[in-house]
Design a protein around this motif. Structure first.
Motif, short mmCIF file in Angstrom:
data_model
loop_
_atom_site.label_atom_id
_atom_site.label_comp_id
_atom_site.label_asym_id
_atom_site.label_seq_id
_atom_site.Cartn_x
_atom_site.Cartn_y
_atom_site.Cartn_z
N UNK A 95 0.86 -1.16 0.10
CA UNK A 95 0.02 -0.09 0.01
C UNK A 95 0.71 1.33 0.11
N UNK A 96 1.81 1.31 0.78
CA UNK A 96 2.81 2.49 0.83
C UNK A 96 3.38 2.64 -0.37
N UNK A 97 3.85 1.47 -1.23
CA UNK A 97 4.76 1.86 -2.68
C UNK A 97 3.63 2.30 -3.34
N UNK A 98 2.22 1.92 -3.54
CA UNK A 98 1.47 2.50 -4.44
C UNK A 98 0.87 3.98 -3.97
N UNK A 99 0.86 4.17 -2.87
CA UNK A 99 0.67 5.45 -2.34
C UNK A 99 1.67 6.60 -2.85
N UNK A 100 2.95 6.13 -2.66
CA UNK A 100 4.17 6.76 -3.00
C UNK A 100 3.84 7.17 -4.64
N UNK A 101 3.67 6.08 -5.25
CA UNK A 101 3.28 6.48 -6.69
C UNK A 101 2.21 7.27 -7.12
N UNK A 102 1.26 7.12 -6.13
CA UNK A 102 -0.18 8.00 -6.48
C UNK A 102 0.48 9.56 -6.22
N UNK A 103 1.05 9.58 -5.04
CA UNK A 103 1.65 10.90 -4.74
C UNK A 103 2.71 11.46 -6.00
N UNK A 104 3.40 10.74 -6.63
CA UNK A 104 4.20 11.25 -7.69
C UNK A 104 3.36 11.57 -8.92
N UNK A 105 2.15 10.88 -9.15
CA UNK A 105 1.35 11.25 -10.09
C UNK A 105 0.50 12.79 -9.95
N UNK A 106 0.30 12.58 -8.83
CA UNK A 106 -0.57 14.04 -8.24
C UNK A 106 0.47 15.21 -8.47
N UNK A 107 1.67 14.99 -8.18
CA UNK A 107 2.55 16.16 -8.45
C UNK A 107 2.68 16.47 -9.81
N UNK A 108 2.77 15.58 -10.73
CA UNK A 108 2.48 15.61 -12.35
C UNK A 108 1.40 16.19 -12.64
N UNK A 109 0.24 15.90 -11.96
CA UNK A 109 -1.07 16.50 -12.52
C UNK A 109 -0.95 18.00 -11.87
N UNK A 110 -0.41 18.41 -10.76
CA UNK A 110 -0.51 19.70 -10.38
C UNK A 110 0.56 20.50 -11.31
N UNK A 111 1.54 20.07 -11.91
CA UNK A 111 2.45 20.70 -12.61
C UNK A 111 1.82 21.03 -13.86
N UNK A 112 0.61 20.30 -14.51
CA UNK A 112 -0.01 20.48 -15.73
C UNK A 112 -1.16 21.55 -15.65
#
Length: 114
Positions: A95-112
């Motif tokens: 779960x932690x691994x997937x949440x860290x991946x989700x956080x990375x994608x959220x950062x990508x989403x915010x930058x766009x």
């Protein structure tokens, strides 16, 4: 400060303030940060209760999130949904691994976003 838990804003989940009119990505980001903090090894005095609460808060945030045409947000939602499933079975490391991946994608989403 535990840097592994700092969000893109530089705050830890307990300091995170949701804006008055948050976007779905903001709501999901806050939920991901809080769940990451809830399932870290030092907070697992009662793992089953913690996992249940974390899963419920994550699922509630996911219900309010519509990725629309944002590919990064869509990937973040997919990672968060998979993390919720792992939390249901008490699989914290996955779960932690997937949440860290989700956080990375959220950062990508915010930058766009404008």
């Amino acid at each position: 400060m535990n840097t592994e838990l700092a969000s893109r804003t530089g705050t830890v989940p307990e300091q995170k303030i949701v804006p008055p009119d948050p976007s779905p990505a903001d709501v999901l980001e806050v939920a991901v940060e809080r769940v990451l903090a809830a399932v870290r090894p030092s907070n697992l005095a009662d793992p089953l209760s913690g996992a249940r609460n974390a899963e419920e808060s994550l699922v509630a945030a996911l219900r309010r999130t519509d990725p629309g045409s944002d590919n990064a947000l869509e990937q973040a939602v997919a990672c968060a949904q998979a993390a919720a499933e792992h939390l249901r079975y008490g699989e914290f490391q996955e779960a932690r691994l997937l949440l860290v991946a989700a956080r990375g994608q959220l950062v990508r989403s915010h930058t766009r976003r404008p």
